[in-house]
Motif scaffolding. Structure first.
Motif, PDB file in Angstrom:
ATOM      1  N   LEU A  25     -14.081  -6.153   6.460  1.00  0.00           N
ATOM      2  CA  LEU A  25     -13.251  -5.039   5.878  1.00  0.00           C
ATOM      3  C   LEU A  25     -11.962  -4.794   6.569  1.00  0.00           C
ATOM      4  CD1 LEU A  25     -15.460  -1.758   5.294  1.00  0.00           C
ATOM      5  CD2 LEU A  25     -14.462  -3.454   3.584  1.00  0.00           C
ATOM      6  N   SER A  26     -12.126  -5.142   7.791  1.00  0.00           N
ATOM      7  CA  SER A  26     -10.655  -5.101   8.543  1.00  0.00           C
ATOM      8  C   SER A  26      -9.808  -6.493   8.398  1.00  0.00           C
ATOM      9  CB  SER A  26     -11.105  -5.107  10.226  1.00  0.00           C
ATOM     10  OG  SER A  26     -11.729  -4.029  10.691  1.00  0.00           O
ATOM     11  N   GLU A  27     -10.504  -7.516   8.156  1.00  0.00           N
ATOM     12  CA  GLU A  27      -9.672  -8.738   7.671  1.00  0.00           C
ATOM     13  C   GLU A  27      -9.041  -8.556   6.377  1.00  0.00           C
ATOM     14  OE1 GLU A  27     -10.854 -12.998   6.028  1.00  0.00           O
ATOM     15  OE2 GLU A  27     -12.048 -12.233   7.348  1.00  0.00           O
ATOM     16  N   LEU A  28      -9.750  -8.202   5.219  1.00  0.00           N
ATOM     17  CA  LEU A  28      -9.204  -7.937   3.846  1.00  0.00           C
ATOM     18  C   LEU A  28      -8.132  -6.789   3.812  1.00  0.00           C
ATOM     19  CD1 LEU A  28     -12.655  -8.525   2.078  1.00  0.00           C
ATOM     20  CD2 LEU A  28     -10.848 -10.018   2.329  1.00  0.00           C
ATOM     21  N   THR A  29      -8.533  -5.711   4.570  1.00  0.00           N
ATOM     22  CA  THR A  29      -7.586  -4.624   4.622  1.00  0.00           C
ATOM     23  C   THR A  29      -6.081  -4.888   5.062  1.00  0.00           C
ATOM     24  OG1 THR A  29      -9.446  -2.978   4.482  1.00  0.00           O
ATOM     25  CG2 THR A  29      -7.318  -2.285   5.184  1.00  0.00           C
ATOM     26  N   HIS A  30      -6.202  -5.802   6.120  1.00  0.00           N
ATOM     27  CA  HIS A  30      -5.062  -6.378   6.812  1.00  0.00           C
ATOM     28  C   HIS A  30      -4.155  -7.156   6.020  1.00  0.00           C
ATOM     29  CE1 HIS A  30      -2.571  -7.160  10.303  1.00  0.00           C
ATOM     30  NE2 HIS A  30      -2.699  -8.444  10.028  1.00  0.00           N
ATOM     31  N   ARG A  31      -4.941  -8.065   5.159  1.00  0.00           N
ATOM     32  CA  ARG A  31      -4.456  -8.932   4.464  1.00  0.00           C
ATOM     33  C   ARG A  31      -3.971  -8.407   3.115  1.00  0.00           C
ATOM     34  NH1 ARG A  31      -8.431 -13.317   2.523  1.00  0.00           N
ATOM     35  NH2 ARG A  31      -8.813 -13.129   4.592  1.00  0.00           N
ATOM     36  N   TYR A  32      -4.346  -7.246   2.536  1.00  0.00           N
ATOM     37  CA  TYR A  32      -4.142  -6.934   1.159  1.00  0.00           C
ATOM     38  C   TYR A  32      -3.622  -5.374   1.269  1.00  0.00           C
ATOM     39  CZ  TYR A  32      -6.615 -11.024  -0.152  1.00  0.00           C
ATOM     40  OH  TYR A  32      -7.055 -12.351  -0.207  1.00  0.00           O
ATOM     41  N   MET A  33      -3.342  -4.640   2.143  1.00  0.00           N
ATOM     42  CA  MET A  33      -2.880  -3.365   2.522  1.00  0.00           C
ATOM     43  C   MET A  33      -1.691  -3.034   1.668  1.00  0.00           C
ATOM     44  SD  MET A  33      -2.147  -3.108   6.524  1.00  0.00           S
ATOM     45  CE  MET A  33      -1.976  -1.542   6.517  1.00  0.00           C
ATOM     46  N   LYS A  34      -1.501  -2.043   1.407  1.00  0.00           N
ATOM     47  CA  LYS A  34      -0.075  -1.807   0.584  1.00  0.00           C
ATOM     48  C   LYS A  34       1.112  -2.067   1.405  1.00  0.00           C
ATOM     49  CE  LYS A  34      -1.792   1.718  -2.555  1.00  0.00           C
ATOM     50  NZ  LYS A  34      -1.876   2.820  -3.279  1.00  0.00           N
ATOM     51  N   HIS A  35       1.223  -1.756   2.497  1.00  0.00           N
ATOM     52  CA  HIS A  35       2.237  -1.909   3.626  1.00  0.00           C
ATOM     53  C   HIS A  35       1.796  -2.816   4.689  1.00  0.00           C
ATOM     54  CE1 HIS A  35       4.344   1.374   1.518  1.00  0.00           C
ATOM     55  NE2 HIS A  35       3.447   1.935   1.715  1.00  0.00           N
ATOM     56  N   PRO A  36       1.604  -4.160   4.236  1.00  0.00           N
ATOM     57  CA  PRO A  36       1.139  -5.217   5.134  1.00  0.00           C
ATOM     58  C   PRO A  36       2.054  -5.315   6.312  1.00  0.00           C
ATOM     59  CG  PRO A  36       1.856  -6.237   3.146  1.00  0.00           C
ATOM     60  CD  PRO A  36       1.916  -4.783   3.099  1.00  0.00           C
ATOM     61  N   LYS A  37       1.270  -5.831   7.432  1.00  0.00           N
ATOM     62  CA  LYS A  37       1.985  -6.384   8.611  1.00  0.00           C
ATOM     63  C   LYS A  37       2.257  -7.755   8.607  1.00  0.00           C
ATOM     64  CE  LYS A  37       0.623  -2.463  11.424  1.00  0.00           C
ATOM     65  NZ  LYS A  37      -0.137  -2.049  12.665  1.00  0.00           N
ATOM     66  N   THR A  38       1.133  -8.870   7.965  1.00  0.00           N
ATOM     67  CA  THR A  38       1.167 -10.012   7.862  1.00  0.00           C
ATOM     68  C   THR A  38       1.608 -10.323   6.515  1.00  0.00           C
ATOM     69  OG1 THR A  38      -0.744 -10.169   9.573  1.00  0.00           O
ATOM     70  CG2 THR A  38      -0.288 -11.868   8.360  1.00  0.00           C
ATOM     71  N   PHE A  39       2.294 -11.545   6.578  1.00  0.00           N
ATOM     72  CA  PHE A  39       2.765 -12.169   5.356  1.00  0.00           C
ATOM     73  C   PHE A  39       1.418 -12.618   4.508  1.00  0.00           C
ATOM     74  CE2 PHE A  39       4.317 -15.539   2.221  1.00  0.00           C
ATOM     75  CZ  PHE A  39       5.595 -15.009   1.913  1.00  0.00           C
ATOM     76  N   PRO A  40       1.739 -12.062   3.104  1.00  0.00           N
ATOM     77  CA  PRO A  40       0.370 -12.268   2.045  1.00  0.00           C
ATOM     78  C   PRO A  40       0.124 -13.658   1.888  1.00  0.00           C
ATOM     79  CG  PRO A  40       2.162 -11.634   1.121  1.00  0.00           C
ATOM     80  CD  PRO A  40       2.658 -11.537   2.136  1.00  0.00           C
ATOM     81  N   SER A  41      -1.335 -13.846   1.720  1.00  0.00           N
ATOM     82  CA  SER A  41      -1.813 -15.300   1.637  1.00  0.00           C
ATOM     83  C   SER A  41      -1.201 -15.692   0.231  1.00  0.00           C
ATOM     84  CB  SER A  41      -3.149 -15.360   1.597  1.00  0.00           C
ATOM     85  OG  SER A  41      -3.832 -14.406   0.786  1.00  0.00           O
ATOM     86  N   SER A  93       7.668 -11.138  -6.476  1.00  0.00           N
ATOM     87  CA  SER A  93       7.022 -10.402  -7.627  1.00  0.00           C
ATOM     88  C   SER A  93       5.941  -9.604  -7.412  1.00  0.00           C
ATOM     89  CB  SER A  93       6.744 -11.556  -8.978  1.00  0.00           C
ATOM     90  OG  SER A  93       6.423 -10.851  -9.985  1.00  0.00           O
ATOM     91  N   ASP A  94       4.785 -10.244  -6.728  1.00  0.00           N
ATOM     92  CA  ASP A  94       3.601  -9.456  -6.357  1.00  0.00           C
ATOM     93  C   ASP A  94       3.975  -7.949  -5.485  1.00  0.00           C
ATOM     94  OD1 ASP A  94       2.231 -10.993  -7.895  1.00  0.00           O
ATOM     95  OD2 ASP A  94       1.389 -12.236  -6.099  1.00  0.00           O
ATOM     96  N   LEU A  95       4.841  -8.357  -4.560  1.00  0.00           N
ATOM     97  CA  LEU A  95       5.063  -7.279  -3.639  1.00  0.00           C
ATOM     98  C   LEU A  95       6.022  -6.269  -4.380  1.00  0.00           C
ATOM     99  CD1 LEU A  95       6.020  -9.088  -0.483  1.00  0.00           C
ATOM    100  CD2 LEU A  95       3.824  -8.001  -0.988  1.00  0.00           C
ATOM    101  N   TYR A  96       6.840  -6.488  -5.092  1.00  0.00           N
ATOM    102  CA  TYR A  96       7.527  -5.526  -6.017  1.00  0.00           C
ATOM    103  C   TYR A  96       6.419  -4.685  -6.712  1.00  0.00           C
ATOM    104  CZ  TYR A  96      12.577  -6.930  -5.521  1.00  0.00           C
ATOM    105  OH  TYR A  96      13.796  -6.913  -5.299  1.00  0.00           O
ATOM    106  N   THR A  97       5.453  -5.369  -7.486  1.00  0.00           N
ATOM    107  CA  THR A  97       4.563  -4.632  -8.336  1.00  0.00           C
ATOM    108  C   THR A  97       3.942  -3.709  -7.746  1.00  0.00           C
ATOM    109  OG1 THR A  97       4.235  -6.847  -9.940  1.00  0.00           O
ATOM    110  CG2 THR A  97       2.615  -5.249  -9.846  1.00  0.00           C
TER     111      THR A  97
END
Length: 406
Positions: A244-260, A308-312
């Protein structure tokens, strides 16, 4: 886990085949979703098991049989009686559980005696079952008397009656009472579609909406991953929490890490012949970069798709992107001017093209500046920004992005 969803819920005009296993996979997904909800309630020292002791099991607490069915739960329904039979198995340690749950999408039948089950005592539950069995036998006897020509066949117990006889056998009475003391029936459980929507509503508020499906797909993939299945299909509190932590970190609304980014999928969308006439492609071709064109096109799509994804999802705003583009343009222009100084006096077009291509490769190989504060910004993304800039035609020609060093 089993299911008998209506076979009519198919593609229009499609005839179901005897080896169509679609419903089995749907049932497995449903079971996994139920298991996910149980995992959220695990304590740090607890684990959840799938299939080993039944459908979904938390040792010492709950064992749950999960049924994805479309018909009603009636007095003689196999889901009720077969579940009891499973819990009466001599190797099933029923006394180690506080509750035994039959969870089904079915509603109680209109005439069923099971409706008051959860409020009844163990003795009252046994009485309900005895009345059901007596009624079933009376029906069979009445049918036999009215159809003497099939009396011999009618005298044989039906599959349902055999199941009832097994469960009600006096030699299993003590074990049955242990089950009845713990058994709860949950009817009208959410359908697969409702459960998926409910999961989004309850648990995915911190996640970017465009990543809901990806989040759920990856979580369910983890729940039935080969490593877990091979090693006993045990899901620990820690393993679930880490996922859960991994997925949340990756896909959270205001991510800290560049999205995959699914590079392989984007690469399939590249058509070189469509790209060749584009402005950014022409600037690569003019320095002899034919071999670099497909990769450049891919990086451009990576940048466009990510933005585009981050804008959406409301993560980005235009001023943030404009600032990054402006910074990259400024850095590139200074780098190009420096490279052009080294080309002073060079007049050979071949030499200038070679130096320009080296400049192109050097710039694309630089470490990427963080995009809007995101850690591990991909160089492919930054390179895609270059190609987006190269595709623009600014009002002031001095602001135009070039690779050529002439």
């Amino acid at each position: 886990m089993d299911t008998t969803q209506s076979l009519n819920a198919r593609l229009p005009g499609a005839t179901p085949l005897p080896f169509d296993a679609t419903l089995l996979f749907k049932a497995l997904q449903y079971q996994l979703l139920v298991a996910v909800e149980y995992c959220y309630d695990l304590a740090p020292d607890e684990s959840l098991w799938l299939e080993v002791m039944g459908d979904v099991t938390v040792p010492g607490k709950t064992q749950t049989e999960v049924k994805l069915y479309s018909d009603n739960l009636t007095d003689s329904h196999a889901n009720f009686w077969n579940t009891l039979k499973n819990w009466l198995h001599e190797n099933f340690d029923r006394t180690s559980f506080k509750t035994l749950v039959l969870l089904t999408t079915q509603e109680f039948g209109a005439q069923t005696l099971l409706k008051g089950w959860n409020a009844a005592s163990a003795a009252e539950r046994l009485s309900i079952m005895e009345r059901i069995v007596a009624g079933s036998q009376a029906t069979a006897d009445n049918q036999a008397s009215n159809e003497p020509e099939v009396e011999e066949d009618a005298a044989k117990p039906s599959k349902s009656q055999k199941l009832q006889q097994y469960v009600m056998d006096p030699k299993r009475r003590d074990a049955l009472m242990e089950v009845l003391e713990r058994m709860q029936i949950t009817t009208g459980a959410e359908s697969l579609e409702q459960r998926l929507k409910g999961y989004e509503t309850r648990h995915l508020k911190p996640i970017r909406p465009s990543k809901y499906k990806t989040f759920i797909d990856e979580l369910l993939g983890f729940m039935c991953s080969p490593d877990l299945v091979i090693n006993g299909w045990q899901i620990t509190y820690q393993a679930f929490t880490d996922k859960l932590s991994e997925l949340t970190h990756r896909y959270m609304k205001h991510p800290k890490t560049f999205p995959s980014v699914d590079m392989a999928a984007l690469k399939k969308s590249i058509d070189i012949e469509e790209i060749r006439p584009m402005r950014f492609a022409q600037k690569i071709l003019e320095i002899g970069g034919e071999q670099q064109l497909k990769r450049a096109a891919l990086h451009r799509v990576v940048a466009q798709t990510t933005i585009s994804d981050l804008y959406t999802d409301g993560v980005l705003f235009k001023p943030m992107v404009d600032l990054y583009l402006s910074n990259q343009l400024t850095q590139h222009q200074y780098g190009r001017e420096l490279a052009m100084v080294d080309c002073a006096g060079v007049t050979c077009s071949t030499e200038l093209s070679t130096r320009s291509l080296k400049f192109f490769l050097m710039r694309n190989g630089l470490p990427a500046d963080s995009f809007c504060g995101l850690e591990h910004t991909m160089p492919e993304f930054r390179n895609g920004i270059y190609h987006m800039l190269a595709g623009e035609q600014p009002e002031d020609e001095d602001d135009e992005f070039h690779w050529r060093l002439w």
